[in-house]
Write an enzyme that holds these catalytic residues in place. Sequence first.
Site, PDB file in Angstrom:
ATOM      1  N   ASP A   1     -24.529  -2.014  -3.086  1.00 52.29           N
ATOM      2  CA  ASP A   1     -23.140  -1.153  -2.610  1.00 52.29           C
ATOM      3  C   ASP A   1     -22.479  -0.674  -3.915  1.00 52.29           C
ATOM      4  O   ASP A   1     -22.233  -1.416  -4.785  1.00 52.29           O
ATOM      5  CB  ASP A   1     -22.346  -2.241  -1.809  1.00 52.29           C
TER       6      ASP A   1
ATOM      7  N   ASP B   1     -19.392   1.283  -5.455  1.00 51.80           N
ATOM      8  CA  ASP B   1     -17.927   1.765  -5.295  1.00 51.80           C
ATOM      9  C   ASP B   1     -17.394   2.275  -6.684  1.00 51.80           C
ATOM     10  O   ASP B   1     -17.596   1.770  -7.756  1.00 51.80           O
ATOM     11  CB  ASP B   1     -16.892   0.314  -4.941  1.00 51.80           C
TER      12      ASP B   1
ATOM     13  N   ASP C   1      -9.554  -8.592  -6.150  1.00 54.43           N
ATOM     14  CA  ASP C   1      -9.374  -9.940  -5.550  1.00 54.43           C
ATOM     15  C   ASP C   1      -9.795 -11.088  -6.484  1.00 54.43           C
ATOM     16  O   ASP C   1      -8.997 -12.040  -6.780  1.00 54.43           O
ATOM     17  CB  ASP C   1      -9.914  -9.993  -4.226  1.00 54.43           C
TER      18      ASP C   1
END
Length: 466
Positions: free
Chosen positions: A84, A86, A165
């Site tokens: 993925d 991003d 996070d």
Amino acid sequence: MFKGFTRFLQRPGDRLKTLFNATDAPEATLPSLRVIPRDEHPVSRRQLSENALKVLYRLQSGGYQAYLVGGCIRDALLGERPKDFDVATNATPEQVRELFRNARIIGRRFRIVHVRFGREVIEVTTFRGKPADSTPSQHTQQSEDGMLLRDNVWGSIEEDALRRDFTINALYYDVSDFTIHDWAHGVRDIEARMIRLIGDPETRYREDPVRMLRAVRFAGKLDFDIEEATAEPMYELAPLLLQIPPARMFEEVLKLFMSGYALETFHLLREFGLFQMLFPETEESFAHYHWSMPLIEKALASTDDRIRDDKPVTPAFLYAALLWPGVKARTDQLIASGMPDIPAAHQAAQQAIARQLNHTSIPKRFSIPMREIWDMQAKLPRRRGKRAFQTREHPRFRAAYDFLLLREFAGEVKPGLGKWWTDFQEVDSRAQVAMIEGVSDEGPAGSKPAGTKRRGKRRRNGRGQG
């Protein structure tokens, strides 16, 4: 260079320790920028998506800052193939959309841009900042419990790193000079194989309770430990997950159990009291049915095996297994109250799904085949006459057959029926007829429901046929 990269892939922890002197524990929780030059890390453009690079180059050529961020850089440092991709930028969603005709702004709580290249989607987020007291409510909003209901305050890359996070996700790759910007000692935690929240864990969990699920998912996927201060609040704050919309929780469940590490993740979820917030009836069944835990564990392990072997998996089968103990408990209660077997099974399934929808949504494209898998469990024992051939041609037969084997493995039903269906699929038609003629007992699921009378076929004039 290639020899060094090979050694890094073999032992990424030791290599990172040598490169970055990551021998001490992380110090401050506030970002402290460390720029790692190209010759001191193994991340190469050959590992990255061509479409992600297109997005980066176009944003930078348009005068904006743009970085690859998060999991793709973390996985590349660990020697795994990034999946993925991003992108983080100082361009606003509207400015990103102006640069890409194939872009679409999504979300209200967190506005992001999806840039689509065929089946691949590159997610682009704008640097987020800390809201001020004067920030309008349409940009930022929190609940009384501290949950972020809207977070669309733009900021600098430093502020964005602080809003991430976990430390291992606050890594930014700059394609202009191939450097990695480490803002929160993420490389050190990768070397230590540690999941650590940025900031105060309780505050961060209250802002977004799904971060508890993300901590567990990363720990299960990467085989990392969860740092003590990051883990401690989960036991008390797990009920905050009940505030998350069921639609979002469905997507999180797919990430938890359909990434190839479902079994490890399942045990971690139960360890921190999170699983019962996702599947309460299943958790309750573990104390009543000896077979419920083996059934769930086998289903998750089989899902992991299929993903690793590049075989198809479906949420319908996964949810069928996860909800089955609760369905069985309700069925037994209804039968004990005097309801016939088949109506009891149908009503139990409906009730179990209705309760589950309060925790996770289940789209109809998955709930319908899930119900069919359950319904087929009553048809599989019925093999006389043409029934076996009709059952074999049912579009859900293969999934129902696999589910039967799962139940036999767990000890819910006696073995034998699964072996019969296995042989039935392997022999020729003449042998199949012989197998059907040899069926002497169709089992409890094939017998008539308790408390009912057999009715003869009706003639056209309304009279029975004896």
